[in-house]
Design an enzyme around this catalytic site. Structure first.
Site, PDB file in Angstrom:
ATOM      1  NE  ARG A 248      45.454  43.793  27.197  1.00  0.00           N
ATOM      2  CZ  ARG A 248      45.956  43.212  28.279  1.00  0.00           C
ATOM      3  NH1 ARG A 248      45.182  42.965  29.312  1.00  0.00           N
ATOM      4  NH2 ARG A 248      47.224  42.847  28.331  1.00  0.00           N
TER       5      ARG A 248
ATOM      6  CE  LYS B  78      37.723  43.991  30.850  1.00  0.00           C
ATOM      7  NZ  LYS B  78      38.673  43.037  30.240  1.00  0.00           N
TER       8      LYS B  78
ATOM      9  NE  ARG C 196      44.761  36.763  36.989  1.00  0.00           N
ATOM     10  CZ  ARG C 196      44.730  35.492  36.610  1.00  0.00           C
ATOM     11  NH1 ARG C 196      44.979  34.529  37.476  1.00  0.00           N
ATOM     12  NH2 ARG C 196      44.479  35.190  35.346  1.00  0.00           N
TER      13      ARG C 196
END
Length: 318
Positions: free
Chosen positions: A116, A181, A315
């Site tokens: 992305r 991630k 975040r």
């Protein structure tokens, strides 16, 4: 022939040029010519006089029959590629010829993998899962709200089937493990706004990454084999594809709404304060789940706000 050579070398042991030639029915010169292609694919290997050739690391190549064994849903076409610019790009170019088909592609390596917001997706040979699925939808682009979240749920459910607990979801479509991630998702749409359209659903899942492989990753990352070392790459690919196909089935029938609570229970920022960053704007708020469209619900000083997916980042506030 390169596939055959890689299958022999995939055990990580030394194999002489003579042995390779005999097993493949070709000359040693032909073997050497194909081995040079490993350089083009950036596959680390050693050549030692008197011993032969070996890959730096043992790898498990993808095999269609093993992957299809895990599938419980219809899949019309499955392509396995040695290398490709991007699995999403590969399918997007072929979408017009396969309306109504479920067409999946897996690659050993991507030379221009995409995430992305224009980011690169690091894609070394034979280590991770690079998967894209082409699916058709009849309700138009407006009916796709929540599909990216549904795809992240499919990844999380695949991990549970593989015996990996505790993976979390990060809006709009990332999968995390231990605060790092583990997987990313990219959806690309072609077709009419209000009628038939096709979606290429891309998933990058880290299975096995070295520090050298990950030198260009700009955020904390996780890998499956640190969580469960004995995982089969083909098993991971098959189960992930099966869960994705099931997710597409569910979404086509009922949309995202039945999965709102499921998402919120696994959202790593649920009931936590976050910063929403997009363009030149930033706002603070507490995550309160998602609505039936998959939009983020954010409690701010101005009240409850709805955040649409787009070129934004979520975040921690601290």
């Amino acid at each position: 022939m390169l596939n055959q050579i890689l299958n022999i070398l995939s055990d990580g042991q030394f194999h002489s040029g003579e042995e390779l030639g005999e097993r493949l029915g070709v000359s040693r010169a032909a073997v050497w010519k194909h081995l040079k292609k490993l350089d083009d694919l950036e596959i680390p290997y050693s050549s030692v006089k008197g011993k032969g050739y070996r890959l730096q690391d043992a790898i498990e190549l993808l095999h269609e029959d093993q992957i299809r064994t895990a599938l419980s849903q219809r899949l019309d076409i499955l392509d396995l590629l040695l290398d490709v610019d991007s699995t999403n790009t590969y399918l997007f170019k072929r979408a017009g010829d396969h309306m109504g088909k479920r067409y999946a592609v897996l690659a050993e390596k991507q030379v221009a993998g995409r995430g992305r917001r224009g980011r690169q997706w690091v894609s070394p040979f034979g280590k991770n899962i690079y998967l894209s699925l082409l699916a058709s939808f009849s309700g138009g682009i407006s009916s796709l709200e929540g599909l990216s979240l549904m795809t992240a749920i499919a990844v999380e459910r695949a991990l549970v089937r593989l015996g990996i607990e505790g993976a979390g979801l990060k809006w709009p479509n990332d999968v995390y493990a231990g605060g790092k991630k583990l997987a990313g998702i990219l959806l690309e749409v072609t077709g009419e706004y209000s009628s038939h359209c096709q979606v290429v659903i891309g998933i990058g899942l880290n299975l096995s990454l070295s520090e050298e492989d990950a030198r260009d990753i700009e955020q904390p990352w996780a890998e499956l084999r640190s969580l469960k070392p004995d995982l089969s790459r083909n098993e991971v690919a098959g189960i992930l594809l099966d869960e994705l196909l099931q997710a597409v089935d569910s979404f086509q029938k009922e949309g995202f709404a039945p999965w709102q609570q499921y998402w919120s229970e696994r959202d790593i920022f649920h009931h936590k304060e976050v910063r929403i960053i997009g363009g030149h704007h930033e706002r603070l708020g507490v995550v309160k789940g998602v609505n039936r469209k998959g939009e983020l619900l954010l409690q701010t000083e101005r009240g409850m706000e709805t955040i649409n997916a787009g070129e934004i980042s979520v975040r921690p506030a601290g």
